[in-house]
Enzyme design. Structure first.
Site: not given
Lengths: 298, 298
Positions: B7-9, B103, B182, B186, B190, B200, B250
């Site tokens: 994953g390249g995030g 997540n 978590k 979230n 979020n 936030n 995010s």
């Protein structure tokens, strides 16, 4: 016969136009002397899709209201109505005929109080599409009905005659169901359009916004004890969205202009009325806090 | 020892930086060959408040993943994970050590399946503040912890050694409570930030947004069966809002970029998990449809 229209917002200005069309002697009472003098000096510009017309009107600041007219049409919004209440219950207004044109139901108590004290009181619902373009200009986007119903005692008055044939007036027997049905539709449509800044038509196009609207409709239906009419009222809801698809709701316009919205009279009323009946309204509370949050940001 | 980061995030790129800081031989597997070649040719730019540094990395497209590395750190988001699942359960990955950094909880089933089939599986939670600025640049906004917990069987692996002293790693005994906590945070933060396009910190400043966040917190708390820890978790919630007050979540960044959000893995999970347990989650359903509605508009 003389008529006083109280309130220089979209509905107040439209009422003045509809009455002047019938050559009824009408005076508008505005919150500010600035708006009143603008109306006196430049007239009131009435626009609809086909025409524009300047109407000469009597206009005064609310401070000069002395209930000299026979008919009092009250077009201020709920928050302003609270400020006006003292004046309305003063002896000055005894014997007069009142028509209340507000969203929500927060004014039921005031109407009933007046009806019990030698005033002839009617509740009304204006279904016209109308936008205030300037302090002395309205755009009449869609002809609708004015629905009226007597409060407590049936006073003797013919609104059809007053407004004439051109304006549709529908006489209803009971005012609570009439106001409840309007409140139901407003509680479902207005806050969703204001939250997402969308025109009414988008409520039918976007399946998720549709679901939000239906969630709010279901809660309000239960609180207002209208479950038996669910199917017909749901049809009304969709019809209003279709017929006003290019309209921006009054709540959306209030948000966009940084004005206080009617969220307390609409969703707030559903919440507190539900609390009294032991009915929880979590979805209405979500949308209520959402709109209050946007108002808070200013 | 060789590590594959999938994953390249933002999280994937950050993990590569943290591992390279320890001189661990790391390869990044990206969704597109375009990103992989950009990383190979120009390196990965790591920025934090005090410094900028270009890191040379091995980077490949996901098509060339053959599980030649010993450690597989999975940093793709939930929707991409579903597409990857077939490859992960293939025989190629037998015997390898996995760390899942997602997540939500939708990946619990997949992790448990792998753990039951000769893989050493760890669930993880990355608490770092990090933003992907370009396909080969990350901004590390805040140091946090990486929390890890073994899935089903405790595999023998020392993540503290792998990441070194500079990166805080916290070992947890049980993965469900870790992921639930978590998810709870979230689910509360979020979607509210994404709906109102706020940082936030505004969740604590605006009393109405605070209420919305707390409504969602309460529903998720019940569904995740964390009521006993309510006080401590509520403190965690406020602390996260304070510590990340200038961050855009995010989900907000996904909405702003027109990307699909993680709403299904977060609020959607709370809703369906509630349904299985007979717990209604009306407020979570409101925010779920709100975010889906915004996604639908695109």
């Amino acid at each position: 016969m003389r008529v006083a229209v109280i309130g220089g917002g979209a509905i107040g200005l439209l009422m003045a136009c509809l009455l002047e069309r019938q050559q009824v002697n009408t005076a508008i009472y505005c919150r500010t002397e600035k708006q009143a003098s603008l109306l006196r000096e430049n007239g009131l510009l009435y626009k609809n899709e086909g025409m524009e017309k300047v109407i000469q009107v009597h206009a005064y600041s609310i401070d000069s209201l002395a209930f000299e007219e026979d008919i009092i049409v009250i077009c201020v919004k709920q928050p302003a109505l609270a400020q006006l209440a003292k004046l309305l219950v003063s002896d000055l207004s005894k014997g007069k005929t009142f028509l209340f044109l507000q969203n929500g139901m927060s004014h039921v108590e005031l109407m009933e109080e007046l009806a019990g004290k030698e005033r002839k009181v009617w509740a009304g619902v204006a279904e016209h599409g109308v936008m205030k373009e300037k302090d002395n200009a309205v755009y009449h986007a869609g002809e609708g009905r004015i629905r009226v119903a007597p409060v407590i005692v049936k006073p003797d008055f013919n609104w059809e005659n007053l407004f004439g044939d051109t304006t549709k007036v529908e006489q209803n027997a009971a005012y609570i169901p009439m106001l409840s049905e309007k409140l139901l539709i407003n509680a479902a449509i207005n806050p969703v359009t204001a939250l997402f800044k969308i025109k009414n038509g988008m409520l039918l196009e976007n399946p998720h916004y549709l679901k939000l609207m239906e969630y709010l409709f279901d809660e309000a239906l239960q609180v207002l004890e209208l479950q038996k009419q669910k199917d017909g009222l749901l049809e009304d809801l969709y019809r209003v969205c279709r017929n006003t698809k290019n309209n921006r709701s009054s709540m959306l316009r209030d948000i966009d202009s940084g004005r206080k919205t009617e969220i307390d009279s609409i969703s707030g009323y559903i919440i507190t009325s539900g609390e009294k009946k032991g009915i929880d309204t979590p979805m209405t509370r979500m949308i209520y806090e959402s709109i209050k949050g946007i108002e808070w940001e200013g």
